[in-house]
Design a protein around this motif. Structure first.
Motif, mmCIF file in Angstrom:
data_model
loop_
_atom_site.group_PDB
_atom_site.id
_atom_site.type_symbol
_atom_site.label_atom_id
_atom_site.label_comp_id
_atom_site.label_asym_id
_atom_site.label_seq_id
_atom_site.Cartn_x
_atom_site.Cartn_y
_atom_site.Cartn_z
ATOM 1 N N UNK A 1 0.821 -1.198 0.000
ATOM 2 C CA UNK A 1 0.000 0.000 0.000
ATOM 3 C C UNK A 1 0.861 1.256 0.000
ATOM 4 N N UNK A 2 2.105 1.155 -0.320
ATOM 5 C CA UNK A 2 2.964 2.335 -0.394
ATOM 6 C C UNK A 2 3.331 2.854 0.978
ATOM 7 N N UNK A 3 3.644 4.135 1.024
ATOM 8 C CA UNK A 3 4.075 4.719 2.296
ATOM 9 C C UNK A 3 2.885 4.931 3.219
ATOM 10 N N UNK A 4 3.146 4.811 4.484
ATOM 11 C CA UNK A 4 2.106 4.932 5.506
ATOM 12 C C UNK A 4 2.164 6.328 6.128
ATOM 13 N N UNK A 5 1.907 7.347 5.342
ATOM 14 C CA UNK A 5 1.977 8.724 5.828
ATOM 15 C C UNK A 5 0.610 9.146 6.344
ATOM 16 N N UNK A 6 0.613 9.753 7.502
ATOM 17 C CA UNK A 6 -0.601 10.344 8.053
ATOM 18 C C UNK A 6 -0.388 11.848 8.102
ATOM 19 N N UNK A 7 -1.252 12.588 7.439
ATOM 20 C CA UNK A 7 -1.157 14.045 7.438
ATOM 21 C C UNK A 7 -1.955 14.586 8.616
ATOM 22 N N UNK A 8 -1.521 15.728 9.140
ATOM 23 C CA UNK A 8 -2.240 16.286 10.283
ATOM 24 C C UNK A 8 -2.171 17.805 10.295
ATOM 25 N N UNK A 9 -3.050 18.360 11.087
ATOM 26 C CA UNK A 9 -3.140 19.816 11.271
ATOM 27 C C UNK A 9 -2.799 20.207 12.702
ATOM 28 N N UNK A 10 -1.987 19.416 13.379
ATOM 29 C CA UNK A 10 -1.690 19.702 14.781
ATOM 30 C C UNK A 10 -1.038 21.079 14.937
ATOM 31 N N UNK A 11 -0.035 21.384 14.121
ATOM 32 C CA UNK A 11 0.656 22.674 14.244
ATOM 33 C C UNK A 11 -0.308 23.838 14.033
ATOM 34 N N UNK A 12 -1.189 23.704 13.048
ATOM 35 C CA UNK A 12 -2.149 24.770 12.764
ATOM 36 C C UNK A 12 -3.108 24.945 13.941
ATOM 37 N N UNK A 13 -3.608 23.841 14.473
ATOM 38 C CA UNK A 13 -4.527 23.921 15.605
ATOM 39 C C UNK A 13 -3.844 24.511 16.835
ATOM 40 N N UNK A 14 -2.591 24.124 17.042
ATOM 41 C CA UNK A 14 -1.833 24.687 18.172
ATOM 42 C C UNK A 14 -1.668 26.184 18.006
ATOM 43 N N UNK A 15 -1.279 26.602 16.791
ATOM 44 C CA UNK A 15 -1.037 28.027 16.526
ATOM 45 C C UNK A 15 -2.312 28.840 16.714
ATOM 46 N N UNK A 16 -3.427 28.313 16.218
ATOM 47 C CA UNK A 16 -4.713 29.020 16.362
ATOM 48 C C UNK A 16 -5.053 29.269 17.824
ATOM 49 N N UNK A 17 -4.658 28.351 18.679
ATOM 50 C CA UNK A 17 -5.020 28.434 20.090
ATOM 51 C C UNK A 17 -3.900 28.976 20.967
ATOM 52 N N UNK A 38 5.118 14.246 15.416
ATOM 53 C CA UNK A 38 3.769 14.145 14.854
ATOM 54 C C UNK A 38 3.527 15.249 13.830
ATOM 55 N N UNK A 39 3.860 16.486 14.201
ATOM 56 C CA UNK A 39 3.604 17.629 13.316
ATOM 57 C C UNK A 39 4.350 17.501 11.998
ATOM 58 N N UNK A 40 5.560 16.973 12.046
ATOM 59 C CA UNK A 40 6.369 16.824 10.823
ATOM 60 C C UNK A 40 6.036 15.561 10.047
ATOM 61 N N UNK A 41 5.130 14.750 10.563
ATOM 62 C CA UNK A 41 4.762 13.519 9.880
ATOM 63 C C UNK A 41 5.809 12.433 10.001
ATOM 64 N N UNK A 42 6.720 12.568 10.974
ATOM 65 C CA UNK A 42 7.771 11.570 11.168
ATOM 66 C C UNK A 42 7.287 10.422 12.051
ATOM 67 N N UNK A 43 6.116 10.575 12.622
ATOM 68 C CA UNK A 43 5.562 9.595 13.544
ATOM 69 C C UNK A 43 4.047 9.618 13.395
ATOM 70 N N UNK A 44 3.447 8.443 13.223
ATOM 71 C CA UNK A 44 1.988 8.354 13.176
ATOM 72 C C UNK A 44 1.489 7.939 14.553
ATOM 73 N N UNK A 45 0.495 8.639 15.061
ATOM 74 C CA UNK A 45 0.014 8.320 16.408
ATOM 75 C C UNK A 45 -0.785 7.032 16.423
#
Length: 80
Positions: A1-17, A38-45
């Motif tokens: 299934x190719x690379x197992x990348x999970x994209x996220x908006x953690x940095x954006x949500x943190x910045x907003x708050x 997590x934010x850099x996509x180097x680790x999937x939770x």
């Protein structure tokens, strides 16, 4: 299934708050470096951590995480 990348908006949500990585990490009970990975996509939770993150930000999990890159906010078209 190719690379197992999970994209996220953690940095954006943190910045907003105005929340630091350390504050988020403390609230989640993880090391602050984990938040950076997590934010850099180097680790999937784990599912448990992903759900805790979405609960912390009070948004559905799919607002925080996706299997495809999120569209850029400026690229979204608004109805006239």
């Amino acid at each position: 299934m190719g690379s197992e990348i999970t994209y996220n908006r953690i940095a954006m949500l943190r910045a907003e708050r105005g929340i630091s990585r350390r504050q988020l990490a403390d609230a989640l009970g993880v090391h602050y470096q984990t938040v950076g990975y997590l934010e850099r996509g180097e680790f999937s939770p784990s599912l448990h951590l992903a759900l805790r993150i979405s609960t912390y930000f009070e948004v559905p999990v799919e607002v925080v995480f996706a299997l495809e890159p999120f569209p850029r906010l400026g690229a979204q078209t608004r109805p006239a």
